[in-house]
Scaffold this motif. Structure first.
Motif, mmCIF file in Angstrom:
data_model
loop_
_atom_site.group_PDB
_atom_site.id
_atom_site.type_symbol
_atom_site.label_atom_id
_atom_site.label_comp_id
_atom_site.label_asym_id
_atom_site.label_seq_id
_atom_site.Cartn_x
_atom_site.Cartn_y
_atom_site.Cartn_z
ATOM 1 N N ARG A 63 -36.855 47.672 -10.627
ATOM 2 C CA ARG A 63 -36.621 48.276 -11.917
ATOM 3 C C ARG A 63 -36.209 47.202 -13.073
ATOM 4 O O ARG A 63 -35.738 46.204 -12.425
ATOM 5 N N LYS A 64 -36.145 47.362 -14.234
ATOM 6 C CA LYS A 64 -35.637 46.447 -15.159
ATOM 7 C C LYS A 64 -35.217 47.253 -16.244
ATOM 8 O O LYS A 64 -34.626 48.299 -16.076
ATOM 9 N N MET A 65 -35.117 46.486 -17.482
ATOM 10 C CA MET A 65 -34.600 47.120 -18.871
ATOM 11 C C MET A 65 -35.664 48.431 -19.012
ATOM 12 O O MET A 65 -36.795 48.209 -19.073
ATOM 13 N N TYR A 66 -34.981 49.506 -19.325
ATOM 14 C CA TYR A 66 -35.701 50.604 -19.727
ATOM 15 C C TYR A 66 -35.082 51.519 -20.659
ATOM 16 O O TYR A 66 -33.917 51.278 -21.184
ATOM 17 N N ASP A 67 -35.994 52.466 -21.257
ATOM 18 C CA ASP A 67 -35.471 53.111 -22.413
ATOM 19 C C ASP A 67 -34.928 54.360 -22.306
ATOM 20 O O ASP A 67 -34.012 55.008 -22.813
ATOM 21 N N PHE A 68 -35.496 55.309 -21.323
ATOM 22 C CA PHE A 68 -35.030 56.772 -21.219
ATOM 23 C C PHE A 68 -34.611 56.815 -19.782
ATOM 24 O O PHE A 68 -35.351 56.242 -18.679
ATOM 25 N N GLN A 69 -33.733 57.721 -19.222
ATOM 26 C CA GLN A 69 -33.617 57.968 -17.887
ATOM 27 C C GLN A 69 -34.343 59.229 -17.200
ATOM 28 O O GLN A 69 -34.205 59.615 -16.243
ATOM 29 N N GLY A 70 -35.479 59.515 -17.989
ATOM 30 C CA GLY A 70 -36.069 60.908 -17.374
ATOM 31 C C GLY A 70 -36.709 60.654 -16.277
ATOM 32 O O GLY A 70 -37.026 61.639 -15.429
ATOM 33 N N GLY A 71 -37.451 59.545 -16.104
ATOM 34 C CA GLY A 71 -38.150 59.297 -14.986
ATOM 35 C C GLY A 71 -39.075 57.969 -15.148
ATOM 36 O O GLY A 71 -38.876 57.424 -16.059
ATOM 37 N N THR A 72 -39.280 57.520 -13.976
ATOM 38 C CA THR A 72 -40.329 56.389 -14.140
ATOM 39 C C THR A 72 -41.601 56.663 -13.358
ATOM 40 O O THR A 72 -41.706 57.086 -12.324
ATOM 41 N N LEU A 73 -42.796 56.076 -14.035
ATOM 42 C CA LEU A 73 -44.001 56.438 -13.472
ATOM 43 C C LEU A 73 -44.578 55.041 -13.186
ATOM 44 O O LEU A 73 -44.511 54.077 -13.772
ATOM 45 N N ILE A 74 -45.122 55.089 -11.740
ATOM 46 C CA ILE A 74 -45.798 53.933 -11.288
ATOM 47 C C ILE A 74 -47.249 54.217 -11.079
ATOM 48 O O ILE A 74 -47.504 55.310 -10.589
ATOM 49 N N CYS A 75 -48.107 53.125 -11.582
ATOM 50 C CA CYS A 75 -49.504 53.724 -11.393
ATOM 51 C C CYS A 75 -50.008 52.211 -10.469
ATOM 52 O O CYS A 75 -49.736 51.231 -10.812
ATOM 53 N N LEU A 76 -50.744 52.406 -9.425
ATOM 54 C CA LEU A 76 -51.438 51.641 -8.356
ATOM 55 C C LEU A 76 -52.849 51.820 -8.315
ATOM 56 O O LEU A 76 -53.376 52.641 -8.205
ATOM 57 N N ALA A 77 -53.878 50.798 -8.280
ATOM 58 C CA ALA A 77 -54.945 50.711 -8.189
ATOM 59 C C ALA A 77 -55.364 50.299 -6.734
ATOM 60 O O ALA A 77 -54.250 49.903 -6.084
ATOM 61 N N PRO A 78 -56.549 50.523 -5.954
ATOM 62 C CA PRO A 78 -56.769 50.200 -4.760
ATOM 63 C C PRO A 78 -56.544 48.925 -4.622
ATOM 64 O O PRO A 78 -56.982 47.996 -5.550
ATOM 65 N N GLY A 79 -56.349 48.625 -3.324
ATOM 66 C CA GLY A 79 -55.765 47.224 -2.964
ATOM 67 C C GLY A 79 -54.776 46.689 -3.130
ATOM 68 O O GLY A 79 -54.491 45.466 -2.903
ATOM 69 N N GLN A 80 -53.669 47.156 -3.685
ATOM 70 C CA GLN A 80 -52.375 46.706 -4.010
ATOM 71 C C GLN A 80 -51.363 46.918 -2.861
ATOM 72 O O GLN A 80 -51.742 47.798 -1.973
#
Length: 296
Positions: A63-80
């Protein structure tokens, strides 16, 4: 390293009942029947969209600097690669994880343009931080996806699933755009650091020694993923990272053509081109005339 190649392996790992669709599943890790202890790195050959909700979770997405506390969305592509995850960390993961196989979108319009959703290749600390309202929007789409794949499969199932996944990704794109706007000061700082990096590079002997700077080189020097850097630059300047490199390169070539008497071939080598004709091709494409014509 553990490798996961299909949705069935995910369901088995977390004790999910074998659901009716073999190419897509929804996990709620802290509610799983089995909470695995993942002691090795995992390479997952599937698409994954995860919403971390509630209290902060220590799964190594960072995690780093962010704007809202509502949640964090992570998207990963195949092979990561995903780092080892302890059982305690999985239990703390509040939220959901939508996972689907590339075959689900293969031969569809979404499959043809999936690489346009560049946030699949962002680094962990470049995650999307969403507000409560945004969380409700995307969770509603995910609920529709879940309800659809649990029905009996028919000739419309794939179309409905893929259209809803595309809707979800378009919302992600919109919310990322919002995030970059609300981080205007940070984004402008990235642009300034990028321009300073290019100036420093072309003012040194590095082009002659190492060639033209790549987008990957620039992103690593600045501490961002290549896709995130390009998207920020596009948002702020209208040009992505490669276009910015070409722009700076052409401007530098113009200065050398008009400010020195060096042959075009020499200028090309000094700018980092392995083959001098590549400068002429790029210059004519961008300016409309060859370097020699420009000089005259």
């Amino acid at each position: 390293m553990m490798r996961i190649t299909n949705v069935s392996q995910i369901n088995e790992l977390f004790g999910n009942e074998q659901l009716k669709h073999p190419l897509i599943t929804l996990l709620r890790p802290n509610e799983a029947k089995i909470v695995p202890e993942i002691k090795e790195k995992i390479c997952v050959d599937l698409y994954s969209i995860s919403l971390k909700d509630g209290s902060e979770c220590k799964i190594k997405y960072g995690r780093k600097m962010y704007d809202f506390q509502g949640g964090t969305l992570i998207c990963l592509a195949p092979g990561q690669i995903i780092e080892p995850i302890s059982r305690a960390e999985i239990k703390e993961f509040e939220g959901w994880n939508l996972i689907f196989h590339p075959d689900l979108i293969r031969s569809t319009n979404l499959g043809a343009k999936i690489n346009d959703y560049s946030f699949f290749y962002y680094e962990s600390y470049e995650a999307l931080h969403i507000s409560d309202h945004e969380k409700e929007v995307i969770s509603g789409v995910v609920d529709s996806i879940c309800a659809e794949y649990q029905q009996n499969i028919d000739i419309y199932t794939q179309d409905v699933l893929v259209s809803n996944i595309e809707l979800l990704l378009n919302y992600c794109k919109r919310f990322y755009g919002r995030q970059m706007l609300t981080r205007k000061h940070e984004s402008q700082d990235i642009v300034q650091r990028f321009e300073k990096l290019l100036k420093s590079y072309f003012d040194s002997d590095e082009p002659k020694n190492f060639g033209l700077p790549s987008v990957r080189y620039c992103s690593e020097q600045l501490g961002y993923s290549a896709n995130y850097l390009s998207d920020v630059l596009k948002q702020e300047t209208g040009k992505n990272a490669q276009e910015q490199i070409h722009f700076y390169l052409i401007e530098k070539a113009k200065d050398m053509l008009l400010g020195t008497s060096e042959p075009v071939n020499t200028i090309a080598y000094e700018l980092g081109f392995k083959y001098p004709q590549h400068l002429s091709v790029l210059f004519k494409k961008k300016i409309g005339v060859s370097p020699n014509e420009f000089r005259k």
